[in-house]
Design an enzyme around this catalytic site. Structure first.
Site: not given
Ligand code: AMP
Length: 280
Positions: A31, A37, A61, A155, A187-188
């Site tokens: 989220g 995302h 995690q 990952q 990034s979140s």
């Molecule tokens: P997360 O919510 O951080 O677990 O991310 C969910 C998915 O979004 C994961 O597969 C991440 O690698 C991908 N993701 C996160 N940041 C980015 C980004 N800047 N560009 C593309 N995909 C991303």
């Protein structure tokens, strides 16, 4: 958009969709959705009949309890974003749906060296938690296509390893990193950077780009030392800046012409830990 809270209702929906020949694309997330995302969701929408996004902040995690406590969870905003894109289904389970009775003891997953190097060395237990939630989700959804971001490069390798172990037919799609104007990977966690930290955060990507440009012109160890010094001088604390094999993640001391390579980096800026990488 259908919103599922339980594994049972989601499974029924998936089974029904599959029985009518629908192709399922799956995007697992924690989220606090940003354009990175959303690029994964868009890719899924283009290639599948039904796109499912999961939103679950998976406690097992997180190796740092403060990181978990501070993790943003704007669920209503996330759901509105997904709806506006035309995403058909979302899975947002409550904690006890995934970890009944708050039992956070998880089995041990064999992830080989992926569980000891780079991110794993700095975040003990992190990939065990990732493997646990992803095993549950992949067994539940068994998607035709899975979309994950190159931003979390190690990952991606862990999940490919799991899919192989599961003898899964799911097609793994590693999607490119979406960046802010100064190159900072979206990034979140970026929203936790203060104004001064945010102004420096683009340095990570600048370093990666400059290393890519110097590939083969100097020993990697020299380039590595110079760039760590540069980052630390600017106030970042570098966990690692490594040249790795883009297929196995083995660390190399110097550039190689016969292997696909990547440079991976992790650094702390204030209370936020940032990761990034570039394929050479
Ligand atoms: P997360 O919510 O951080 O677990 O991310 C969910 C998915 O979004 C994961 O597969 C991440 O690698 C991908 N993701 C996160 N940041 C980015 C980004 N800047 N560009 C593309 N995909 C991303």
């Amino acid at each position: 958009m259908l919103v599922f809270k339980t594994q049972k209702t989601l499974k029924d929906f998936i089974n029904k969709a599959k029985s009518t020949g629908k192709q399922i694309g799956f995007v697992p997330t924690m989220g606090a959705l940003h354009n990175g995302h959303l690029s994964l969701i868009k890719a899924s929408l283009e290639a599948n009949d039904i796109s499912l996004c999961s939103i679950f902040v998976n406690p097992t995690q997180f190796n740092d309890s403060n990181d978990l406590k501070n993790y943003p969870q704007p669920l209503e905003k996330d759901l509105a974003l997904l709806e506006s894109l035309g995403c058909q289904a979302v899975f947002t389970p409550d904690m006890d749906e995934i970890y009944p009775k708050e039992d956070l003891v998880i089995p041990n997953y064999d992830l080989g060296i992926l569980d000891t190097i780079l991110e794993a060395a700095h975040r003990p237990g992190h990939f065990q938690g990732v493997a646990h939630i992803m095993t549950l989700l992949l067994n539940l959804v068994e998607p035709h296509h899975l979309y994950m971001g190159q931003k979390d490069f190690q990952q991606c390798m862990v999940i490919k390893h799991l899919l192989k172990q599961m003898d899964s037919d799911t097609h793994f799609n590693m999607m490119p990193i979406l960046r802010e104007d100064d190159g900072l990977a979206m990034s979140s966690r970026n929203q936790r950077l203060n104004e001064f930290e945010r102004a420096k955060a683009g340095l990570l990507y600048q370093v990666l780009v400059s290393i890519k440009a110097k590939q083969g012109m100097q020993d990697f160890s020299i380039i590595q030392k110079e760039n760590i010094e540069l980052l630390e001088h600017k106030g970042l604390k570098v966990d690692y800046l490594s040249l790795v094999d883009a297929e196995t993640l083995e660390t190399y001391d110097n550039f190689k012409e016969d292997r696909p390579l990547a440079v991976v980096i992790a650094a702390h800026l204030g209370n936020v830990r940032l990761i990034d990488n570039i394929l050479l």
